[in-house]
Design an enzyme around this catalytic site. Sequence first.
Site, PDB file in Angstrom:
ATOM      1  N   LEU A  27      12.242   4.862  10.518  1.00 59.25           N
ATOM      2  CA  LEU A  27      11.129   4.459   9.666  1.00 59.25           C
ATOM      3  C   LEU A  27      11.141   2.931   9.595  1.00 59.25           C
ATOM      4  CD1 LEU A  27      11.487   6.929   6.638  1.00 59.25           C
ATOM      5  CD2 LEU A  27       9.962   7.145   8.609  1.00 59.25           C
ATOM      6  N   ASP A  28       9.956   2.327   9.492  1.00 53.60           N
ATOM      7  CA  ASP A  28       9.874   0.879   9.335  1.00 53.60           C
ATOM      8  C   ASP A  28      10.602   0.445   8.069  1.00 53.60           C
ATOM      9  OD1 ASP A  28       8.220   0.891  11.539  1.00 53.60           O
ATOM     10  OD2 ASP A  28       6.367   0.686  10.382  1.00 53.60           O
ATOM     11  N   VAL A  29      11.039  -0.811   8.031  1.00 54.70           N
ATOM     12  CA  VAL A  29      11.690  -1.361   6.843  1.00 54.70           C
ATOM     13  C   VAL A  29      10.797  -1.193   5.612  1.00 54.70           C
ATOM     14  CG1 VAL A  29      12.482  -3.505   5.763  1.00 54.70           C
ATOM     15  CG2 VAL A  29      13.106  -3.006   8.131  1.00 54.70           C
TER      16      VAL A  29
END
Length: 319
Positions: A151-153
């Site tokens: 997942l993206d930051v």
Amino acid sequence: MTATYGAGPARPAGDQRSLPVPDGLDGMRLDQAVSRLFGLSRTVAAALVEAGDALVDGVPRPKSDKVHAGAWLEVTLPAPATAVAVVPQAVPGLRVVFADDDIVVVDKPVGVAAHPSPGWTGPTVVGGLAAIGHTIATSGAAERQGVVHRLDVGTTGVMVVAKSEQAYSVLKRAFKERTVEKRYHAVVQGHLDPLRGTIDAPIDRHPNHDWRWAVVSDGKPSVTHYDTIEAFPSASLVDVRLETGRTHQIRVHFSTLRHPCVGDLTYGADPTLAARLGLSRQWLHARSLGFVHPRTAEEVRFVSDYPDDLEHALTALRD
């Protein structure tokens, strides 16, 4: 930025490669061709060309020059970057939803990366798991061991990490074969037309900005299914099911439709609306994850509630 290569052992600094430009890269920009041929990021490839380390028929060329099939390309490859070590570090807000000997499912908070990477000094999921005593699989690249998806930051929600080698192999195959059900909730600007649909548009790195992704004609196949859950005067809450899992896929696809995720300034969201809703990141949440357990073969599904900042923004939209 990590420089990676294709199959085979890491190459030493100054390794020179010479080969003809293949037919499939005919007409491509020089920096993009170097990137594709050697698995380098566009930033690294462009720097390599600008330094004179990529010659076309023995002559240095600008990175924007087009290459032609059969031309002779001579490249001096950079040294591969050293893998970033996993450091155990407590991660506030990281919640273990489920764990057994094979998998650990977590609810990832905002501001946390899935795994270490060059240039990232913040907390990571794998570092947080190490800090609370979870031993994860050793399969995969050194800094991504056990990580089967990311997942993206700036994206919150549910994700799974493999603890056993069997689980890693089975889950990687499941993600590759698209048998994992990945559902996200997103709030996008405006109202989608149609309210339910499919976005089928290939994605790859942005031709001019290496840190962004974009819909490009020769990108990787990318398919996003969506269904509007609730409409507000200025935005819509949508349920999103990913058929593929490209980097920034949801953000890129909705931005391409001119309905970027609210708060996603990287992909064209309205900063005034984001400020009014108190958002400092994209309204995007990995709502649920369903897959066949790698050992028991039981179908399992995990759900994550909205974090406070996204819930607050929804409330503001409804008021």
